[in-house]
Motif scaffolding. Structure first.
Motif, PDB file in Angstrom:
ATOM      1  N   THR A 261       0.836  -1.203   0.000  1.00 66.27           N
ATOM      2  CA  THR A 261       0.000   0.000   0.000  1.00 66.27           C
ATOM      3  C   THR A 261       0.870   1.253   0.000  1.00 66.27           C
ATOM      4  OG1 THR A 261      -0.111   0.074   2.428  1.00 66.27           O
ATOM      5  CG2 THR A 261      -1.809  -1.204   1.275  1.00 66.27           C
ATOM      6  N   GLU A 262       0.255   2.348  -0.402  1.00 70.41           N
ATOM      7  CA  GLU A 262       0.967   3.628  -0.403  1.00 70.41           C
ATOM      8  C   GLU A 262       1.078   4.203   0.997  1.00 70.41           C
ATOM      9  OE1 GLU A 262      -1.074   6.220  -3.048  1.00 70.41           O
ATOM     10  OE2 GLU A 262      -0.378   5.203  -4.883  1.00 70.41           O
ATOM     11  N   ARG A 263       0.039   3.929   1.812  1.00 71.63           N
ATOM     12  CA  ARG A 263       0.049   4.452   3.179  1.00 71.63           C
ATOM     13  C   ARG A 263      -0.220   3.315   4.162  1.00 71.63           C
ATOM     14  NH1 ARG A 263      -3.955   9.541   3.176  1.00 71.63           N
ATOM     15  NH2 ARG A 263      -5.307   7.955   2.201  1.00 71.63           N
ATOM     16  N   SER A 264       0.132   3.566   5.385  1.00 72.31           N
ATOM     17  CA  SER A 264      -0.058   2.550   6.410  1.00 72.31           C
ATOM     18  C   SER A 264      -1.548   2.328   6.657  1.00 72.31           C
ATOM     19  CB  SER A 264       0.624   2.967   7.709  1.00 72.31           C
ATOM     20  OG  SER A 264       0.325   2.049   8.742  1.00 72.31           O
ATOM     21  N   LEU A 265      -1.937   1.047   6.725  1.00 70.38           N
ATOM     22  CA  LEU A 265      -3.326   0.701   7.015  1.00 70.38           C
ATOM     23  C   LEU A 265      -3.535   0.359   8.488  1.00 70.38           C
ATOM     24  CD1 LEU A 265      -4.142  -1.558   3.922  1.00 70.38           C
ATOM     25  CD2 LEU A 265      -4.511   0.900   4.205  1.00 70.38           C
ATOM     26  N   SER A 266      -2.476   0.338   9.239  1.00 68.06           N
ATOM     27  CA  SER A 266      -2.546   0.046  10.684  1.00 68.06           C
ATOM     28  C   SER A 266      -3.335  -1.233  10.952  1.00 68.06           C
ATOM     29  CB  SER A 266      -3.179   1.226  11.437  1.00 68.06           C
ATOM     30  OG  SER A 266      -2.418   2.406  11.250  1.00 68.06           O
ATOM     31  N   ILE A 267      -2.996  -2.271  10.221  1.00 67.60           N
ATOM     32  CA  ILE A 267      -3.663  -3.550  10.396  1.00 67.60           C
ATOM     33  C   ILE A 267      -3.150  -4.223  11.666  1.00 67.60           C
ATOM     34  CG2 ILE A 267      -4.027  -5.844   9.423  1.00 67.60           C
ATOM     35  CD1 ILE A 267      -3.812  -4.617   6.671  1.00 67.60           C
ATOM     36  N   ASP A 268      -4.050  -4.484  12.568  1.00 72.00           N
ATOM     37  CA  ASP A 268      -3.693  -5.140  13.831  1.00 72.00           C
ATOM     38  C   ASP A 268      -4.425  -6.483  13.883  1.00 72.00           C
ATOM     39  OD1 ASP A 268      -2.850  -5.803  16.332  1.00 72.00           O
ATOM     40  OD2 ASP A 268      -4.166  -4.400  17.397  1.00 72.00           O
ATOM     41  N   ALA A 269      -3.773  -7.501  13.383  1.00 73.29           N
ATOM     42  CA  ALA A 269      -4.365  -8.840  13.356  1.00 73.29           C
ATOM     43  C   ALA A 269      -3.279  -9.839  13.705  1.00 73.29           C
ATOM     44  CB  ALA A 269      -4.959  -9.139  11.976  1.00 73.29           C
ATOM     45  N   PRO A 270      -3.622 -10.886  14.444  1.00 70.40           N
ATOM     46  CA  PRO A 270      -2.615 -11.895  14.813  1.00 70.40           C
ATOM     47  C   PRO A 270      -1.990 -12.531  13.579  1.00 70.40           C
ATOM     48  CG  PRO A 270      -4.619 -12.183  16.099  1.00 70.40           C
ATOM     49  CD  PRO A 270      -4.935 -11.184  15.043  1.00 70.40           C
ATOM     50  N   GLY A 271      -0.650 -12.567  13.561  1.00 74.30           N
ATOM     51  CA  GLY A 271       0.063 -13.202  12.465  1.00 74.30           C
ATOM     52  C   GLY A 271       0.314 -12.313  11.270  1.00 74.30           C
ATOM     53  N   VAL A 272      -0.206 -11.086  11.261  1.00 74.44           N
ATOM     54  CA  VAL A 272       0.008 -10.156  10.141  1.00 74.44           C
ATOM     55  C   VAL A 272       1.122  -9.192  10.531  1.00 74.44           C
ATOM     56  CG1 VAL A 272      -1.035  -8.419   8.648  1.00 74.44           C
ATOM     57  CG2 VAL A 272      -2.396 -10.361   9.425  1.00 74.44           C
ATOM     58  N   ARG A 273       2.120  -9.097   9.689  1.00 77.26           N
ATOM     59  CA  ARG A 273       3.280  -8.257   9.984  1.00 77.26           C
ATOM     60  C   ARG A 273       3.344  -7.092   8.999  1.00 77.26           C
ATOM     61  NH1 ARG A 273       9.365 -10.559   9.589  1.00 77.26           N
ATOM     62  NH2 ARG A 273       8.560 -11.037   7.487  1.00 77.26           N
ATOM     63  N   GLU A 274       3.516  -5.888   9.540  1.00 79.91           N
ATOM     64  CA  GLU A 274       3.665  -4.702   8.703  1.00 79.91           C
ATOM     65  C   GLU A 274       5.148  -4.340   8.578  1.00 79.91           C
ATOM     66  OE1 GLU A 274       1.170  -0.850   8.974  1.00 79.91           O
ATOM     67  OE2 GLU A 274       3.096  -0.311   9.897  1.00 79.91           O
ATOM     68  N   LEU A 275       5.600  -4.175   7.349  1.00 84.63           N
ATOM     69  CA  LEU A 275       6.978  -3.782   7.075  1.00 84.63           C
ATOM     70  C   LEU A 275       6.983  -2.488   6.287  1.00 84.63           C
ATOM     71  CD1 LEU A 275       8.434  -7.259   6.003  1.00 84.63           C
ATOM     72  CD2 LEU A 275       8.600  -6.151   8.247  1.00 84.63           C
ATOM     73  N   ARG A 276       7.939  -1.634   6.586  1.00 84.39           N
ATOM     74  CA  ARG A 276       8.086  -0.370   5.851  1.00 84.39           C
ATOM     75  C   ARG A 276       9.411  -0.387   5.124  1.00 84.39           C
ATOM     76  NH1 ARG A 276       7.084   5.802   8.026  1.00 84.39           N
ATOM     77  NH2 ARG A 276       7.440   6.831   5.982  1.00 84.39           N
ATOM     78  N   CYS A 277       9.322  -0.113   3.840  1.00 83.19           N
ATOM     79  CA  CYS A 277      10.529  -0.143   3.024  1.00 83.19           C
ATOM     80  C   CYS A 277      11.433   1.033   3.367  1.00 83.19           C
ATOM     81  CB  CYS A 277      10.174  -0.090   1.540  1.00 83.19           C
ATOM     82  SG  CYS A 277       9.144  -1.481   0.996  1.00 83.19           S
ATOM     83  N   ALA A 278      12.737   0.764   3.290  1.00 83.84           N
ATOM     84  CA  ALA A 278      13.705   1.834   3.559  1.00 83.84           C
ATOM     85  C   ALA A 278      13.789   2.816   2.410  1.00 83.84           C
ATOM     86  CB  ALA A 278      15.076   1.217   3.836  1.00 83.84           C
ATOM     87  N   ASP A 279      13.404   2.374   1.205  1.00 82.67           N
ATOM     88  CA  ASP A 279      13.475   3.251   0.036  1.00 82.67           C
ATOM     89  C   ASP A 279      12.325   4.252   0.093  1.00 82.67           C
ATOM     90  OD1 ASP A 279      13.823   4.479  -2.351  1.00 82.67           O
ATOM     91  OD2 ASP A 279      13.556   2.687  -3.598  1.00 82.67           O
ATOM     92  N   ALA A 280      12.652   5.511   0.272  1.00 84.57           N
ATOM     93  CA  ALA A 280      11.628   6.545   0.383  1.00 84.57           C
ATOM     94  C   ALA A 280      10.909   6.794  -0.928  1.00 84.57           C
ATOM     95  CB  ALA A 280      12.251   7.849   0.887  1.00 84.57           C
ATOM     96  N   GLU A 281      11.511   6.405  -2.068  1.00 85.16           N
ATOM     97  CA  GLU A 281      10.896   6.648  -3.372  1.00 85.16           C
ATOM     98  C   GLU A 281      10.040   5.466  -3.844  1.00 85.16           C
ATOM     99  OE1 GLU A 281      13.946   7.601  -6.104  1.00 85.16           O
ATOM    100  OE2 GLU A 281      14.532   9.466  -5.068  1.00 85.16           O
ATOM    101  N   SER A 282       9.872   4.471  -3.024  1.00 91.33           N
ATOM    102  CA  SER A 282       9.060   3.325  -3.400  1.00 91.33           C
ATOM    103  C   SER A 282       7.593   3.738  -3.528  1.00 91.33           C
ATOM    104  CB  SER A 282       9.196   2.210  -2.362  1.00 91.33           C
ATOM    105  OG  SER A 282       8.307   1.156  -2.647  1.00 91.33           O
ATOM    106  N   GLY A 283       6.934   3.267  -4.586  1.00 91.38           N
ATOM    107  CA  GLY A 283       5.523   3.608  -4.783  1.00 91.38           C
ATOM    108  C   GLY A 283       4.613   2.961  -3.758  1.00 91.38           C
ATOM    109  N   TYR A 284       5.032   1.834  -3.214  1.00 89.55           N
ATOM    110  CA  TYR A 284       4.241   1.117  -2.207  1.00 89.55           C
ATOM    111  C   TYR A 284       5.168   0.808  -1.033  1.00 89.55           C
ATOM    112  CZ  TYR A 284       1.084   0.506  -6.170  1.00 89.55           C
ATOM    113  OH  TYR A 284       0.270   0.734  -7.244  1.00 89.55           O
ATOM    114  N   PRO A 285       5.385   1.786  -0.165  1.00 88.19           N
ATOM    115  CA  PRO A 285       6.383   1.608   0.898  1.00 88.19           C
ATOM    116  C   PRO A 285       5.942   0.674   2.023  1.00 88.19           C
ATOM    117  CG  PRO A 285       5.316   3.730   1.103  1.00 88.19           C
ATOM    118  CD  PRO A 285       4.822   3.141  -0.171  1.00 88.19           C
TER     119      PRO A 285
END
Length: 342
Positions: A261-285
């Protein structure tokens, strides 16, 4: 159609209620197109199964915008077993009826009829009463068994109708036992004078008016039809829940859906992991792992956590937009996710 003579039993093929049934079938077919009727039933059962399938995950199926084609395809799963069982039972009943009708047409009066007809009527009354009682009492024990109550009502009505059909087809004295009277030669002396008066022929009831026969079959059709719809509805709901449970059992080995996704969805569910890319120019960080795609319908994604459990997890409905991208990774390659770059 020839009229039976005095003292003769009506032919089994000319049974009284059958013309009424044929007339009712013709009227029903003229009012309701068979194709439209079948399509409407399939749509209803498909909708019912879909509703219970997604309700198992806490999702309202109306949000998904499923179309007529979707419901018709889903209904095949819900109706396959009921249609096979109904067809097999109907075929068996038709064969048995034809065998009995052939014996009656040949003039045979099986002694078993004196037991069969009352037994059919009593059994049908018991089944029908149980089904009606279930309609009136939600705590009746038949409610605890899948489709037993509606099938009890349907079978009871069918048995009662068939018992009446046999009773009207047979002559009035066919269901009563008659002691055999020994024959006596008129030239031989007897114990007393013989009665020279001829015995009156057996009287048959006058035929019913056509409207009464049509109305009777209409009531039978409504009761049996509603009962079968009730049974199929319960079965479709059971199939929907069972398919949902089967899907949950397959989640650990299903293909992984990686949500970007382009922006954080703040998904809080067991077993789901949110990662943020280090590349600031990524279209889907933002990247979310540990999800499985259930369906994509009406620009909506329905996703489940891989370790989803009832009452302990959530189902995700994500709009299908340009800001969202899905990637799929086979379960055999899921170990490479942590090494995948943004």
């Amino acid at each position: 159609m020839s009229e039976p003579g005095d003292g003769q039993a009506p032919d089994a093929s000319d049974a009284g209620p059958l013309p009424g049934m044929r007339r009712f079938g013709a009227l029903f077919g003229a009012v309701v197109a068979p194709t439209s009727f079948v399509t409407g039933l399939m749509y209803y059962f498909g909708l019912n199964q879909a509703w219970w399938f997604y309700a198992y995950f806490g999702v309202d199926a109306t949000l998904l915008g499923l179309g007529t084609t979707d419901y018709l395809v889903i209904s095949v799963d819900a109706l396959f077993v009921p249609m096979v069982v109904t067809a097999a039972a109907g075929l068996t009943a038709f064969w048995g009826h034809d065998l009995l009708r052939a014996r009656l047409a040949a003039g045979a009066r099986p002694p078993a009829l004196r037991i069969l007809v009352p037994a059919l009527g009593a059994t049908g009354a018991l089944f029908a009463l149980s089904g009606f009682w279930t309609v009136l009492d939600n705590d009746f024990f038949l409610h605890h068994y899948l489709a037993v109550a509606p099938l009890s009502l349907a079978i009871g009505v069918i048995l009662l109708a068939y018992a009446l059909q046999l009773r009207r087809t047979l002559p009035p004295d066919a269901l009563h036992s008659h002691p055999s009277t020994p024959t006596q030669d008129p030239d031989e002396p007897g114990d007393g004078p013989r009665d020279p008066r001829p015995q009156p022929p057996a009287q048959h009831p006058a035929p019913r008016p056509e409207w009464a026969a049509v109305a009777e079959w209409a009531v039978v059709f409504v009761l049996v039809g509603l009962s079968l719809i009730w049974a199929a509805t319960d079965y479709a709901a059971s199939v929907g829940r069972a398919r949902a449970q089967q899907l949950v059992a397959r989640l650990p080995t299903s293909t992984t859906a990686v949500l970007r996704t382009e922006r954080s969805l703040s998904i809080d569910a067991p077993g789901v992991r949110e990662l943020r890319c280090a590349d600031a120019e990524s279209g889907y960080p933002y990247r979310y792992e540990g999800l499985v795609l259930v369906i994509q319908s009406a620009d909506q994604y329905v996703l489940l956590p891989r370790n989803w459990e009832p009452r302990q997890s959530v189902a995700l409905v994500i709009p299908r937009t340009a800001s969202v991208r899905l990637e799929f990774v086979l379960n055999t390659a899921s170990g490479t996710l942590s090494r995948t770059s943004c």
